[in-house]
Scaffold this motif. Structure first.
Motif, PDB file in Angstrom:
ATOM      1  N   LEU A   1      -3.675  11.002  -4.248  1.00 45.72           N
ATOM      2  CA  LEU A   1      -2.456  10.562  -4.939  1.00 45.72           C
ATOM      3  C   LEU A   1      -2.690  10.470  -6.440  1.00 45.72           C
ATOM      4  CD1 LEU A   1       0.472   9.366  -4.668  1.00 45.72           C
ATOM      5  CD2 LEU A   1      -0.607   7.113  -4.692  1.00 45.72           C
TER       6      LEU A   1
ATOM      7  N   ARG B   1       9.144  14.133  -4.731  1.00 52.77           N
ATOM      8  CA  ARG B   1       9.122  15.455  -4.094  1.00 52.77           C
ATOM      9  C   ARG B   1      10.491  15.852  -3.597  1.00 52.77           C
ATOM     10  NH1 ARG B   1       5.107  17.046   0.283  1.00 52.77           N
ATOM     11  NH2 ARG B   1       3.599  18.146  -0.987  1.00 52.77           N
TER      12      ARG B   1
ATOM     13  N   LEU C   1      -6.755   9.242   0.665  1.00 54.17           N
ATOM     14  CA  LEU C   1      -5.341   9.437   0.301  1.00 54.17           C
ATOM     15  C   LEU C   1      -5.086   8.933  -1.111  1.00 54.17           C
ATOM     16  CD1 LEU C   1      -3.554   8.418   3.633  1.00 54.17           C
ATOM     17  CD2 LEU C   1      -4.026  10.718   2.774  1.00 54.17           C
ATOM     18  N   ARG C   2      -5.713   7.802  -1.449  1.00 51.51           N
ATOM     19  CA  ARG C   2      -5.532   7.251  -2.794  1.00 51.51           C
ATOM     20  C   ARG C   2      -6.051   8.223  -3.864  1.00 51.51           C
ATOM     21  NH1 ARG C   2      -7.874   4.689  -6.684  1.00 51.51           N
ATOM     22  NH2 ARG C   2      -9.922   4.851  -5.727  1.00 51.51           N
TER      23      ARG C   2
ATOM     24  N   LEU D   1       4.156   9.423   6.220  1.00 50.65           N
ATOM     25  CA  LEU D   1       4.144   7.989   5.922  1.00 50.65           C
ATOM     26  C   LEU D   1       5.528   7.382   6.078  1.00 50.65           C
ATOM     27  CD1 LEU D   1       1.754   7.853   2.851  1.00 50.65           C
ATOM     28  CD2 LEU D   1       1.273   7.220   5.210  1.00 50.65           C
ATOM     29  N   ARG D   2       6.524   8.247   6.090  1.00 53.03           N
ATOM     30  CA  ARG D   2       7.869   7.737   6.307  1.00 53.03           C
ATOM     31  C   ARG D   2       7.960   7.044   7.670  1.00 53.03           C
ATOM     32  NH1 ARG D   2      13.216   8.732   4.605  1.00 53.03           N
ATOM     33  NH2 ARG D   2      12.583  10.256   3.045  1.00 53.03           N
TER      34      ARG D   2
ATOM     35  N   TRP E   1       0.832  -1.194   0.000  1.00 55.95           N
ATOM     36  CA  TRP E   1       0.000   0.000   0.000  1.00 55.95           C
ATOM     37  C   TRP E   1       0.871   1.251   0.000  1.00 55.95           C
ATOM     38  CZ3 TRP E   1      -0.538   4.167   3.248  1.00 55.95           C
ATOM     39  CH2 TRP E   1      -1.648   4.968   3.026  1.00 55.95           C
ATOM     40  N   LEU E   2       1.963   1.157   0.767  1.00 57.59           N
ATOM     41  CA  LEU E   2       2.844   2.311   0.950  1.00 57.59           C
ATOM     42  C   LEU E   2       3.610   2.659  -0.320  1.00 57.59           C
ATOM     43  CD1 LEU E   2       2.978   3.731   3.625  1.00 57.59           C
ATOM     44  CD2 LEU E   2       4.976   2.347   4.223  1.00 57.59           C
TER      45      LEU E   2
ATOM     46  N   PHE F   1       6.025   8.775  -4.571  1.00 57.92           N
ATOM     47  CA  PHE F   1       5.600  10.171  -4.629  1.00 57.92           C
ATOM     48  C   PHE F   1       6.498  11.059  -3.776  1.00 57.92           C
ATOM     49  CE2 PHE F   1       2.619  13.598  -3.285  1.00 57.92           C
ATOM     50  CZ  PHE F   1       2.337  14.107  -4.537  1.00 57.92           C
ATOM     51  N   TRP F   2       6.799  10.608  -2.543  1.00 59.17           N
ATOM     52  CA  TRP F   2       7.584  11.507  -1.700  1.00 59.17           C
ATOM     53  C   TRP F   2       9.044  11.544  -2.143  1.00 59.17           C
ATOM     54  CZ3 TRP F   2       6.502   7.482   2.364  1.00 59.17           C
ATOM     55  CH2 TRP F   2       7.644   6.845   2.832  1.00 59.17           C
TER      56      TRP F   2
ATOM     57  N   LEU G   1      -2.145  15.939  -1.018  1.00 57.51           N
ATOM     58  CA  LEU G   1      -1.430  14.916  -0.262  1.00 57.51           C
ATOM     59  C   LEU G   1      -0.121  15.463   0.272  1.00 57.51           C
ATOM     60  CD1 LEU G   1      -1.389  11.889   0.429  1.00 57.51           C
ATOM     61  CD2 LEU G   1      -0.191  11.508  -1.720  1.00 57.51           C
ATOM     62  N   ARG G   2       0.207  15.052   1.506  1.00 54.98           N
ATOM     63  CA  ARG G   2       1.505  15.381   2.095  1.00 54.98           C
ATOM     64  C   ARG G   2       2.044  14.062   2.655  1.00 54.98           C
ATOM     65  NH1 ARG G   2       3.016  16.659   7.013  1.00 54.98           N
ATOM     66  NH2 ARG G   2       5.039  17.670   7.188  1.00 54.98           N
ATOM     67  N   PRO G   3       2.797  13.339   1.849  1.00 55.90           N
ATOM     68  CA  PRO G   3       3.129  11.952   2.189  1.00 55.90           C
ATOM     69  C   PRO G   3       4.217  11.794   3.245  1.00 55.90           C
ATOM     70  CG  PRO G   3       4.141  12.536   0.109  1.00 55.90           C
ATOM     71  CD  PRO G   3       3.349  13.742   0.543  1.00 55.90           C
ATOM     72  N   GLU G   4       4.875  12.880   3.632  1.00 52.86           N
ATOM     73  CA  GLU G   4       6.028  12.760   4.530  1.00 52.86           C
ATOM     74  C   GLU G   4       5.758  11.943   5.798  1.00 52.86           C
ATOM     75  OE1 GLU G   4       5.298  15.356   2.784  1.00 52.86           O
ATOM     76  OE2 GLU G   4       7.106  16.103   1.804  1.00 52.86           O
TER      77      GLU G   4
ATOM     78  N   TYR H   1       3.043   5.825  -2.493  1.00 53.85           N
ATOM     79  CA  TYR H   1       3.256   7.060  -1.748  1.00 53.85           C
ATOM     80  C   TYR H   1       4.751   7.317  -1.583  1.00 53.85           C
ATOM     81  CZ  TYR H   1      -1.676   6.553  -0.814  1.00 53.85           C
ATOM     82  OH  TYR H   1      -3.024   6.411  -0.974  1.00 53.85           O
TER      83      TYR H   1
END
Lengths: 106, 106
Positions: free
Chosen positions: B23, A92, B19-20, B75-76, A81-82, A88-89, B70-73, A85
């Motif tokens: 994205l 960025r 979120l999807r 998710l890290r 799932w991750l 994407f990051w 989206l701000r995926p940060e 994303y």
DNA sequence: ACAATAGGTAGGAGATTTCCTACCAGTCAA
DNA sequence: TTGACTGGTAGGAAATCTCCTACCTATTGT
């Protein structure tokens, strides 16, 4: 096999800690796990049940104990799932790097 | 910045779907997002609030709309948490491959 | 057989989640 | 300015979560 919801199973800090203990110390009986929490054993049992239902742990009866061990395979669903994303990051971050590269020297 | 709990934010399927959508389609106003759910708009607003509190989306007012992106940060944190387990399951797969390699031909 | 140990289940209290129906404030267009 | 549109907040109902105490079964040691 993975009947329950993995994401929901990971939502609780106590359950994440249980997984961490099993990862670091391997197979453990319930009592040994319970020693590391400020929580009554039946509550721990319920958390273990949630993890079992999500397929994240398996139990193996040995005498009067039940040894729990980690079964990380369902975490692949989270990793999968991750993936998008993460791409994407990274894009960025690359953009940010480009911008910084173009800044005049200081 | 990431005040709320990212794991808890991801526990809900509607929020993962939000979120999807962000994205796949980039920046979207609330109404456009809401069109894809069988749910009243105020409930969506609450889900967006949870995502905002977790730092996973940002809003930008444009006229009477609010564009969410989206701000995926954050998710890290999830990816980092997952790392050791991923190593563990790769090791398991490698073990399995070894076992299969040693099987007599059939 | 009996007591102690390991760990699960039952049932309930209180908090939190997730949805809803109002309702409100801000923006735009006639 | 008035009316329509966007999206948030208030408050509440129902479901679910997370903890508890009490109790049960199974195993082991004496």
């Amino acid at each position: 096999m993975s009947e329950g919801d993995v994401f929901a199973a990971l939502a609780n800090p106590t359950r994440r800690e249980l997984l961490r203990l099993l990862l670091e110390r391997g197979e453990q009986p319930v009592q040994r796990l319970a020693d590391h929490f400020d929580m009554r054993r039946p509550s721990l049992s319920e958390h273990l049940k949630v993890l079992r239902d999500a397929g994240l742990v398996v139990e193996q009866p040995v005498g009067r104990q039940r040894l729990y061990s980690l079964r990380p395979e369902p975490l692949r669903e989270v990793a999968d799932w991750l993936g998008p994303y993460e791409r994407f990051w990274r894009a960025r971050l690359a953009d940010l790097r480009d911008v910084l590269d173009r800044l005049p020297d200081e």
